[in-house]
Design an enzyme around this catalytic site. Sequence first.
Site, PDB file in Angstrom:
ATOM      1  N   HIS A 135       0.810  -1.234   0.000  1.00 29.95           N
ATOM      2  CA  HIS A 135       0.000   0.000   0.000  1.00 29.95           C
ATOM      3  C   HIS A 135       0.838   1.276   0.000  1.00 29.95           C
ATOM      4  CE1 HIS A 135      -3.623  -2.294   0.500  1.00 29.95           C
ATOM      5  NE2 HIS A 135      -3.290  -2.748   1.702  1.00 29.95           N
ATOM      6  N   ALA A 136       2.115   1.185   0.360  1.00 34.87           N
ATOM      7  CA  ALA A 136       2.916   2.416   0.453  1.00 34.87           C
ATOM      8  C   ALA A 136       2.987   3.091  -0.915  1.00 34.87           C
ATOM      9  CB  ALA A 136       4.316   2.100   0.964  1.00 34.87           C
TER      10      ALA A 136
END
Length: 394
Positions: A135-136
């Site tokens: 998700h980063a």
Amino acid sequence: MRCAGPSTVVFDPTLTDYDFGPAHPMAPVRVDLTMQLAHELGVTTGGPLRVVPAPVATLDQIATVHDPALIEAVQRAGNTGAAELQVGLGSEDNPVFLGMHEAAAHVVGASLEAFRQVWSGESLHSANITGGLHHAMADRASGFCVYNDVAIGIRWLLDQGAQRVAYVDVDVHHGDGVQAIFWDDPRVLTISLHETGQFLFPGTGFSGDVGGEGAEGTAVNVSLPPGTGDAGWLRAFHAVVPDLVREFAPDVLVTQQGCDSHAEDPLAHLVLSVDGQRAAYVALHELAHEVASGRWVATGGGGYALVDVVPRAWTHLLAVVSGAPLDAETPTPHAWHEYVEERVGVTAPRSMSDGRPPEFRDWREGYDPGTWLDREINATRTAVFPLHGLDPLP
Ligand SMILES: [Zn+2]
Ligand SMILES: [Zn+2]
């Protein structure tokens, strides 16, 4: 599937320093219990799978994907303990902890070592179960993910001269960070199968999201209805993934094996069993041999049923990576039961199986537009198959 090369898992115990604290769902004990189970079952001892230590990624390596402002904020937060909300740090999902930069850079270093193992040919397959922080984003932390180790690894492969990289993400959440970072890059095919964003974080990843200009068809999303189990999930996987990855012909297959798709997982609403997850790992392994001469980098990801699911799922994964999959029905060892009891005070699962043979109906036998699942599969095929010269019809 016969493996023609050595395999590694990149691990050292201080990787569990990536720890958002006792109230956070992503407790690093899940990694410890996994490595202990893999050890007791002989997966990491004396067999073909070697454990190699994890270096810490340099600032330059992290900066190949991430903005300097994020890296500086992570360093500051990790030194002062103060929130940096402008980059997503200090929220409920991503609390600040001391040493945060070093811990996150270590996870990146572990993944980079796995990528290096495979690209150099030292390993045919390599895994980092602490990685998969999908998700980063380039400019902010998100969804328990500070730095995107997967994207940094893929970027490294491209910088080494890889022409095409395929990324398959089977975590229950959309692999939004990896997709966003390579949205406009036709050299990277990202495929994510996940519970629909209508019901689950991060709320994205629909069939019509196919990639940016000049890269159409290299982002692929299958958004699955809540309640999808082994049969539906495997049906979707086999209807979409092998055809596209085969056509794309990557130099390396990279996969993210979040195991939060399991019925027991507290954060999502799919109902897979460990047996269904194991079947997915076996299929990905075969695909790596078929399309990428076996070059396969596998990471962990989500997974919040810390005792009942993660250790069994990822021990199966490591065994598949080793080229010697465990029988689904393998009993868990007594020494591991004792370790779990002592470490977390709960009763450990007794079998590596949930007792559910992973059967599914093949897409080529036809589909039923009356079901939500089949409509989603059909929508994905219709949106992307023609962009690869493939026929979307069964
Ligand atoms: Zn193999
Ligand atoms: Zn997840």
